[in-house]
Design a protein around this motif. Sequence first.
Motif, PDB file in Angstrom:
ATOM      1  N   VAL A   4     -14.243  17.139   2.867  1.00 18.39           N
ATOM      2  CA  VAL A   4     -15.357  16.230   2.611  1.00 18.39           C
ATOM      3  C   VAL A   4     -16.232  16.788   1.488  1.00 18.39           C
ATOM      4  O   VAL A   4     -16.613  16.061   0.561  1.00 18.39           O
ATOM      5  CB  VAL A   4     -16.187  16.002   3.896  1.00 18.39           C
ATOM      6  N   LEU A   5     -16.539  18.081   1.557  1.00 24.35           N
ATOM      7  CA  LEU A   5     -17.344  18.712   0.509  1.00 24.35           C
ATOM      8  C   LEU A   5     -16.612  18.702  -0.832  1.00 24.35           C
ATOM      9  O   LEU A   5     -17.211  18.424  -1.876  1.00 24.35           O
ATOM     10  CB  LEU A   5     -17.701  20.145   0.895  1.00 24.35           C
ATOM     11  N   ASN A   7     -14.360  16.563  -1.878  1.00 24.88           N
ATOM     12  CA  ASN A   7     -14.385  15.184  -2.386  1.00 24.88           C
ATOM     13  C   ASN A   7     -15.761  14.814  -2.928  1.00 24.88           C
ATOM     14  O   ASN A   7     -15.874  14.143  -3.953  1.00 24.88           O
ATOM     15  CB  ASN A   7     -13.953  14.198  -1.309  1.00 24.88           C
ATOM     16  N   ALA A   8     -16.811  15.243  -2.238  1.00 25.52           N
ATOM     17  CA  ALA A   8     -18.173  14.945  -2.699  1.00 25.52           C
ATOM     18  C   ALA A   8     -18.461  15.639  -4.030  1.00 25.52           C
ATOM     19  O   ALA A   8     -19.049  15.047  -4.935  1.00 25.52           O
ATOM     20  CB  ALA A   8     -19.193  15.374  -1.646  1.00 25.52           C
ATOM     21  N   ILE A   9     -18.025  16.883  -4.167  1.00 18.81           N
ATOM     22  CA  ILE A   9     -18.235  17.626  -5.416  1.00 18.81           C
ATOM     23  C   ILE A   9     -17.432  16.985  -6.545  1.00 18.81           C
ATOM     24  O   ILE A   9     -17.937  16.810  -7.653  1.00 18.81           O
ATOM     25  CB  ILE A   9     -17.868  19.110  -5.233  1.00 18.81           C
ATOM     26  N   ALA A  10     -16.193  16.616  -6.279  1.00 19.89           N
ATOM     27  CA  ALA A  10     -15.360  15.976  -7.297  1.00 19.89           C
ATOM     28  C   ALA A  10     -15.966  14.645  -7.741  1.00 19.89           C
ATOM     29  O   ALA A  10     -15.995  14.333  -8.937  1.00 19.89           O
ATOM     30  CB  ALA A  10     -13.945  15.768  -6.763  1.00 19.89           C
ATOM     31  N   ASP A  11     -16.486  13.890  -6.790  1.00 20.67           N
ATOM     32  CA  ASP A  11     -17.126  12.610  -7.109  1.00 20.67           C
ATOM     33  C   ASP A  11     -18.371  12.841  -7.963  1.00 20.67           C
ATOM     34  O   ASP A  11     -18.588  12.152  -8.956  1.00 20.67           O
ATOM     35  CB  ASP A  11     -17.486  11.880  -5.817  1.00 20.67           C
ATOM     36  N   TYR A  12     -19.162  13.824  -7.601  1.00 19.34           N
ATOM     37  CA  TYR A  12     -20.370  14.150  -8.363  1.00 19.34           C
ATOM     38  C   TYR A  12     -20.020  14.578  -9.779  1.00 19.34           C
ATOM     39  O   TYR A  12     -20.639  14.133 -10.744  1.00 19.34           O
ATOM     40  CB  TYR A  12     -21.153  15.258  -7.649  1.00 19.34           C
TER      41      TYR A  12
END
Length: 76
Positions: A4-5, A7-12
Amino acid sequence: MTEVLHNAIADYEQKQFWQTVNEQVEQTQREDPEGWADYLTEREQVLGPRPRSRRIAPEWDGLLTFPEEKDETDAR
């Protein structure tokens, strides 16, 4: 949780990248309109004319200017 982290970092990071690209494009349009017009001309030569986002009857072709075409014309 790690996924989850990740994916969130990649999205950011992706959002930051495109925000930077958009800011640089806007800066080029503002500060070097002639260069931007050259870019658009070269892009059209390489990729061909941009496809219409709207379909219109052939008899109306060339008689209407859509907003996206007006923006492109103004930039040249």
